[in-house]
Design an enzyme around this catalytic site. Structure first.
Site, PDB file in Angstrom:
ATOM      1  N   ASN A 104     -10.736   0.278 -13.050  1.00 14.94           N
ATOM      2  CA  ASN A 104      -9.902   1.404 -13.458  1.00 14.94           C
ATOM      3  C   ASN A 104      -9.088   1.827 -12.237  1.00 14.94           C
ATOM      4  O   ASN A 104      -9.495   2.671 -11.451  1.00 14.94           O
ATOM      5  CB  ASN A 104     -10.767   2.557 -13.964  1.00 14.94           C
ATOM      6  CG  ASN A 104      -9.910   3.729 -14.453  1.00 14.94           C
ATOM      7  OD1 ASN A 104      -8.726   3.553 -14.745  1.00 14.94           O
ATOM      8  ND2 ASN A 104     -10.490   4.890 -14.530  1.00 14.94           N
ATOM      9  N   ARG A 116      -5.636   2.642 -12.386  1.00 15.31           N
ATOM     10  CA  ARG A 116      -4.341   3.162 -12.810  1.00 15.31           C
ATOM     11  C   ARG A 116      -3.992   4.411 -12.004  1.00 15.31           C
ATOM     12  O   ARG A 116      -4.793   5.337 -11.893  1.00 15.31           O
ATOM     13  CB  ARG A 116      -4.387   3.486 -14.303  1.00 15.31           C
ATOM     14  CG  ARG A 116      -4.517   2.248 -15.172  1.00 15.31           C
ATOM     15  CD  ARG A 116      -4.908   2.578 -16.585  1.00 15.31           C
ATOM     16  NE  ARG A 116      -6.255   3.131 -16.642  1.00 15.31           N
ATOM     17  CZ  ARG A 116      -6.859   3.499 -17.763  1.00 15.31           C
ATOM     18  NH1 ARG A 116      -6.225   3.390 -18.916  1.00 15.31           N
ATOM     19  NH2 ARG A 116      -8.072   3.977 -17.742  1.00 15.31           N
ATOM     20  N   SER A 120       0.841  -1.195   0.000  1.00 14.02           N
ATOM     21  CA  SER A 120       0.000   0.000   0.000  1.00 14.02           C
ATOM     22  C   SER A 120       0.875   1.243   0.000  1.00 14.02           C
ATOM     23  O   SER A 120       1.922   1.281   0.644  1.00 14.02           O
ATOM     24  CB  SER A 120      -0.902  -0.001   1.231  1.00 14.02           C
ATOM     25  OG  SER A 120      -1.517   1.266   1.402  1.00 14.02           O
ATOM     26  N   HIS A 131       1.808   4.640   5.486  1.00 11.49           N
ATOM     27  CA  HIS A 131       2.505   3.361   5.327  1.00 11.49           C
ATOM     28  C   HIS A 131       3.989   3.558   5.005  1.00 11.49           C
ATOM     29  O   HIS A 131       4.529   4.649   5.149  1.00 11.49           O
ATOM     30  CB  HIS A 131       1.781   2.521   4.284  1.00 11.49           C
ATOM     31  CG  HIS A 131       0.423   2.076   4.742  1.00 11.49           C
ATOM     32  ND1 HIS A 131      -0.462   1.386   3.946  1.00 11.49           N
ATOM     33  CD2 HIS A 131      -0.204   2.230   5.938  1.00 11.49           C
ATOM     34  CE1 HIS A 131      -1.570   1.136   4.622  1.00 11.49           C
ATOM     35  NE2 HIS A 131      -1.444   1.638   5.838  1.00 11.49           N
ATOM     36  N   HIS A 154      -9.568  -1.876 -16.577  1.00  8.74           N
ATOM     37  CA  HIS A 154     -10.858  -2.263 -17.159  1.00  8.74           C
ATOM     38  C   HIS A 154     -10.963  -3.725 -17.591  1.00  8.74           C
ATOM     39  O   HIS A 154     -12.031  -4.157 -18.007  1.00  8.74           O
ATOM     40  CB  HIS A 154     -11.204  -1.388 -18.384  1.00  8.74           C
ATOM     41  CG  HIS A 154     -11.099   0.081 -18.128  1.00  8.74           C
ATOM     42  ND1 HIS A 154     -11.964   0.760 -17.305  1.00  8.74           N
ATOM     43  CD2 HIS A 154     -10.208   0.997 -18.589  1.00  8.74           C
ATOM     44  CE1 HIS A 154     -11.630   2.041 -17.270  1.00  8.74           C
ATOM     45  NE2 HIS A 154     -10.572   2.215 -18.026  1.00  8.74           N
ATOM     46  N   ARG A 208      -5.054  -3.760 -23.803  1.00  9.66           N
ATOM     47  CA  ARG A 208      -4.328  -2.664 -24.436  1.00  9.66           C
ATOM     48  C   ARG A 208      -2.961  -2.410 -23.792  1.00  9.66           C
ATOM     49  O   ARG A 208      -2.003  -2.064 -24.468  1.00  9.66           O
ATOM     50  CB  ARG A 208      -5.175  -1.390 -24.382  1.00  9.66           C
ATOM     51  CG  ARG A 208      -4.507  -0.201 -25.048  1.00  9.66           C
ATOM     52  CD  ARG A 208      -5.300   1.066 -24.855  1.00  9.66           C
ATOM     53  NE  ARG A 208      -6.581   1.019 -25.539  1.00  9.66           N
ATOM     54  CZ  ARG A 208      -7.412   2.065 -25.609  1.00  9.66           C
ATOM     55  NH1 ARG A 208      -7.081   3.209 -25.036  1.00  9.66           N
ATOM     56  NH2 ARG A 208      -8.555   1.956 -26.225  1.00  9.66           N
TER      57      ARG A 208
END
Length: 217
Positions: free
Chosen positions: A74, A76, A18, A23, A50, A54
């Site tokens: 999603n 990213r 994390s 952290h 997703h 790609r």
């Protein structure tokens, strides 16, 4: 590092970390998956974006540009988070040294109190000062006293997941150590810098709750 000298992230097929604010290192939010397995790396890239391919291979056709092979998310990170994490990574060993020093000092400051500290193996980077009380009742009184003094505390790493609603299918399994931590464990924040005065204050509050010869006051 573990006692054999290996970094924790180099054990097994994958390791997750994390990057939350408190952290080991922080990108403010997000996390990372470490692996040297190409198949796992491809699957992680697919799942984080997703479920499409790609980010794994260049599209050969127009249809391949939106080729969804798995149920994904999603997840990213933003470039801003990545830039922060790269700078934080350079400071990791220094952070670890301070956190280990704080843990050692806290153990000394709370010597004689009826709590159990975990044994340290290898060279961890502990972002918490955690210990186990003798009972749930003692922990409850400590929590009340600490929070009344403006010192936050919480259950160590969620305790035993088997004892949460999510873990109901595994209730019949035996996890005595995790269950003890769930019932009686407590966690105070650590920091990658000198927090001696804050730890002294916490130890003083804890000592005021405990009477080491007669139990709780």
């Amino acid at each position: 590092r573990t006692p054999d000298g290996k970094l924790c992230g180099s054990h097994g097929i994958m390791a997750t970390y994390s990057l939350f604010y408190s952290h080991q290192i922080s990108a403010i939010e997000g996390g990372v998956v470490l692996t040297d397995d190409d198949e796992c790396a491809h699957m992680c890239r697919i799942l984080r974006a997703h479920g499409w391919t790609r980010d794994v291979k260049p599209p050969a056709t127009f249809a391949d540009e939106y080729d969804f092979t798995h149920f994904g998310y999603n997840m990213r990170p933003l470039e801003l988070h990545a830039a922060i994490a790269r700078e934080q990574l350079k400071k990791l060993m220094g952070f670890s040294s301070w956190r280990l020093m704080n843990v050692g000092r806290f153990i000394e400051m709370t010597e004689g109190l009826p709590i159990k500290h975990p044994k340290i193996h290898g060279a961890p980077n502990p972002f918490g000062l955690h210990f186990v009380c003798r009972s749930e009742g003692e922990r409850a009184k400590l929590v009340t006293a600490l929070r009344a003094s403006g010192i936050d505390c919480r259950l160590p790493t969620g305790g035993s997941f088997r004892m949460h609603k999510y873990g109901q299918p595994w209730r019949n399994q035996l996890t005595p150590r995790a269950d003890e931590i769930h019932r009686c464990g407590l966690f105070l924040g650590n920091a990658p810098f000198d927090i001696k005065d804050k730890m002294k204050r916490a130890a003083k509050v804890m000592a005021s709750v405990f009477d080491c010869e007669k139990g709780l006051v």
